[in-house]
Design a protein around this motif. Structure first.
Motif, mmCIF file in Angstrom:
data_model
loop_
_atom_site.group_PDB
_atom_site.id
_atom_site.type_symbol
_atom_site.label_atom_id
_atom_site.label_comp_id
_atom_site.label_asym_id
_atom_site.label_seq_id
_atom_site.Cartn_x
_atom_site.Cartn_y
_atom_site.Cartn_z
ATOM 1 N N ASN A 93 4.354 -2.266 15.228
ATOM 2 C CA ASN A 93 3.965 -3.531 14.614
ATOM 3 C C ASN A 93 4.988 -4.625 14.909
ATOM 4 O O ASN A 93 4.625 -5.768 15.213
ATOM 5 C CB ASN A 93 3.808 -3.357 13.108
ATOM 6 C CG ASN A 93 3.268 -4.595 12.425
ATOM 7 O OD1 ASN A 93 2.101 -4.947 12.568
ATOM 8 N ND2 ASN A 93 4.120 -5.277 11.675
ATOM 9 N N HIS A 119 -2.678 -0.388 11.605
ATOM 10 C CA HIS A 119 -1.947 0.620 10.848
ATOM 11 C C HIS A 119 -0.841 0.012 9.979
ATOM 12 O O HIS A 119 -0.192 0.729 9.210
ATOM 13 C CB HIS A 119 -1.383 1.683 11.781
ATOM 14 C CG HIS A 119 -2.453 2.456 12.483
ATOM 15 N ND1 HIS A 119 -3.480 3.075 11.805
ATOM 16 C CD2 HIS A 119 -2.685 2.687 13.798
ATOM 17 C CE1 HIS A 119 -4.283 3.672 12.670
ATOM 18 N NE2 HIS A 119 -3.839 3.439 13.882
ATOM 19 N N ALA A 120 -0.652 -1.287 10.088
ATOM 20 C CA ALA A 120 0.310 -1.961 9.221
ATOM 21 C C ALA A 120 -0.226 -2.146 7.808
ATOM 22 O O ALA A 120 0.445 -2.742 6.967
ATOM 23 C CB ALA A 120 0.705 -3.311 9.814
ATOM 24 N N HIS A 128 4.735 3.454 13.608
ATOM 25 C CA HIS A 128 3.869 2.290 13.424
ATOM 26 C C HIS A 128 4.659 1.033 13.051
ATOM 27 O O HIS A 128 4.283 -0.075 13.452
ATOM 28 C CB HIS A 128 2.823 2.580 12.351
ATOM 29 C CG HIS A 128 1.718 3.486 12.798
ATOM 30 N ND1 HIS A 128 1.240 3.494 14.090
ATOM 31 C CD2 HIS A 128 0.987 4.412 12.116
ATOM 32 C CE1 HIS A 128 0.265 4.386 14.195
ATOM 33 N NE2 HIS A 128 0.097 4.956 13.028
ATOM 34 N N LEU A 129 5.727 1.186 12.282
ATOM 35 C CA LEU A 129 6.546 0.017 11.937
ATOM 36 C C LEU A 129 7.109 -0.626 13.199
ATOM 37 O O LEU A 129 7.057 -1.852 13.371
ATOM 38 C CB LEU A 129 7.683 0.419 10.997
ATOM 39 C CG LEU A 129 8.597 -0.730 10.557
ATOM 40 C CD1 LEU A 129 7.870 -1.684 9.620
ATOM 41 C CD2 LEU A 129 9.867 -0.203 9.894
ATOM 42 N N ASP A 180 4.808 6.664 10.059
ATOM 43 C CA ASP A 180 5.038 5.296 9.577
ATOM 44 C C ASP A 180 6.163 4.614 10.348
ATOM 45 O O ASP A 180 6.106 3.403 10.611
ATOM 46 C CB ASP A 180 5.357 5.305 8.090
ATOM 47 C CG ASP A 180 4.152 5.640 7.222
ATOM 48 O OD1 ASP A 180 3.007 5.632 7.732
ATOM 49 O OD2 ASP A 180 4.352 5.911 6.018
ATOM 50 N N THR A 187 12.791 -4.675 15.940
ATOM 51 C CA THR A 187 12.388 -4.795 14.535
ATOM 52 C C THR A 187 13.424 -5.592 13.751
ATOM 53 O O THR A 187 13.084 -6.441 12.918
ATOM 54 C CB THR A 187 12.202 -3.401 13.915
ATOM 55 O OG1 THR A 187 11.340 -2.623 14.741
ATOM 56 C CG2 THR A 187 11.597 -3.498 12.523
ATOM 57 N N ARG A 198 -0.152 -0.059 5.748
ATOM 58 C CA ARG A 198 0.842 0.652 4.938
ATOM 59 C C ARG A 198 1.807 -0.331 4.274
ATOM 60 O O ARG A 198 2.361 -0.048 3.227
ATOM 61 C CB ARG A 198 1.605 1.619 5.842
ATOM 62 C CG ARG A 198 2.637 2.490 5.154
ATOM 63 C CD ARG A 198 2.035 3.524 4.272
ATOM 64 N NE ARG A 198 3.048 4.454 3.782
ATOM 65 C CZ ARG A 198 2.892 5.215 2.719
ATOM 66 N NH1 ARG A 198 1.758 5.174 2.032
ATOM 67 N NH2 ARG A 198 3.846 6.024 2.335
ATOM 68 N N TRP A 199 1.976 -1.507 4.875
ATOM 69 C CA TRP A 199 2.933 -2.493 4.352
ATOM 70 C C TRP A 199 2.232 -3.770 3.913
ATOM 71 O O TRP A 199 2.808 -4.857 3.994
ATOM 72 C CB TRP A 199 3.993 -2.783 5.416
ATOM 73 C CG TRP A 199 4.548 -1.497 5.921
ATOM 74 C CD1 TRP A 199 5.299 -0.592 5.222
ATOM 75 C CD2 TRP A 199 4.337 -0.925 7.208
ATOM 76 N NE1 TRP A 199 5.573 0.497 5.996
ATOM 77 C CE2 TRP A 199 4.993 0.325 7.224
ATOM 78 C CE3 TRP A 199 3.659 -1.349 8.351
ATOM 79 C CZ2 TRP A 199 4.997 1.160 8.338
ATOM 80 C CZ3 TRP A 199 3.644 -0.518 9.467
ATOM 81 C CH2 TRP A 199 4.313 0.709 9.449
ATOM 82 N N LYS A 200 1.010 -3.621 3.433
ATOM 83 C CA LYS A 200 0.287 -4.804 2.967
ATOM 84 C C LYS A 200 0.972 -5.447 1.769
ATOM 85 O O LYS A 200 0.795 -6.642 1.512
ATOM 86 C CB LYS A 200 -1.160 -4.462 2.629
ATOM 87 C CG LYS A 200 -1.347 -3.465 1.501
ATOM 88 C CD LYS A 200 -2.819 -3.165 1.296
ATOM 89 C CE LYS A 200 -3.026 -2.151 0.166
ATOM 90 N NZ LYS A 200 -4.466 -1.846 -0.026
ATOM 91 N N PRO A 252 1.942 -7.973 8.929
ATOM 92 C CA PRO A 252 1.024 -7.009 9.542
ATOM 93 C C PRO A 252 0.258 -7.625 10.721
ATOM 94 O O PRO A 252 -0.487 -8.585 10.554
ATOM 95 C CB PRO A 252 0.064 -6.655 8.399
ATOM 96 C CG PRO A 252 0.748 -7.071 7.146
ATOM 97 C CD PRO A 252 1.578 -8.254 7.525
ATOM 98 N N LYS A 254 -0.949 -5.196 13.303
ATOM 99 C CA LYS A 254 -1.769 -4.102 13.814
ATOM 100 C C LYS A 254 -2.426 -3.389 12.639
ATOM 101 O O LYS A 254 -1.892 -3.395 11.520
ATOM 102 C CB LYS A 254 -0.920 -3.117 14.621
ATOM 103 C CG LYS A 254 -0.244 -3.760 15.825
ATOM 104 C CD LYS A 254 0.379 -2.725 16.735
ATOM 105 C CE LYS A 254 -0.662 -1.926 17.479
ATOM 106 N NZ LYS A 254 -0.072 -1.022 18.479
#
Length: 257
Positions: free
Chosen positions: A198, A135-136, A194-195, A191, A118, A138-140, A131, A133
């Protein structure tokens, strides 16, 4: 098998978690992230306590693989230990937790870790972590990068982190690590997973050729069907049951108040 009761932004969850349940969730999340090679030997998970002006965090020198409910310290927003074993210090970067909680009333849990793949996205020009994936979503709004790689070991640096984070739910510190914020401890654990997922997907995509991150329209389409409370409950059950099987923590922890 019943998991310990906890608020996760779902209609059937209690409005305010108990300190006991928060201690269990922080301990389980810390051990889970360590077992997944996300937290490892450094990093920390915290939880805001009811009232808003204090939070739980692990001691500086306690192994992330062994932290338990009774090990956690209670700190105020100035980084002072107000409850815990005398003489035991909080993490040196406790101030990033202090200042984010002070500035963001929507944040009830914070994770800070140092995941290498990361972090790669902070070390190259013009290769942002976008983003890739679903589930990303969350960081749109974005994943900003803080330019100062120094340890966040005082309040001034903590305020610098807050300025970079802004209204977002995750950020990177250049050549250093990641910060993830959420409304619950379980949310911050999911999260964080998922981060990293991603980032690993993005790394592979960039290595193959011209990447195709999710478009704004695609992200919006995911947003319409995404039920965060359900998603957190589903994945928390999956990861905690696996952790019990693998002796990451005892089964008794999942039946706490």
């Amino acid at each position: 098998m019943a998991l310990n009761k906890h608020t996760d932004q779902s209609p059937d969850a209690p409005a305010t978690p108990s300190e006991e349940s928060l201690r269990l969730d922080v301990s389980m999340s810390t051990r889970l992230l360590n077992s997944m090679k996300i937290l490892e030997y450094s990093g920390h998970v915290s939880a805001r306590l009811p009232g808003g002006d204090t939070f739980l965090v692990q001691p500086q020198n306690k192994s992330r693989a062994e932290v338990s409910s009774e090990d956690l310290l209670v700190c105020d927003l100035d980084g002072k230990v107000v409850a815990g074993t005398p003489g035991i210090k909080p993490p040196s970067e406790v101030f990033l937790h202090c200042e984010i909680y002070r500035a963001r009333s929507d944040v009830n849990s914070i994770a800070h870790f140092h995941h290498d793949v990361t972090n790669v996205f902070t070390l190259v020009e013009d290769v942002p972590l976008l983003p890739f994936k679903n589930h990303a979503i969350r960081w749109k709004s974005g994943i900003p990068v803080h330019p100062d790689p120094a340890h966040v070991d005082d309040a001034e640096r903590g305020r610098g982190i807050v300025k970079t984070l802004g209204p977002h739910h995750a950020m990177q510190i250049r050549a250093h690590g990641q910060i993830v914020t959420a409304e619950t401890v379980r949310g911050v654990f999911i999260d964080s997973v998922h981060l990293v997922e991603n980032a690993e997907a993005a790394y592979r995509a960039y290595s193959l050729g011209k990447p195709k991150p999710l478009t704004e329209e695609e992200i919006e389409s995911f947003s319409h069907s995404f039920r965060r409370g359900h998603h957190i409950r589903k994945l928390w059950s999956y990861y905690t049951l696996g952790a019990i099987r693998d002796d990451v923590f005892p089964e008794a922890w999942t039946s706490g108040a």
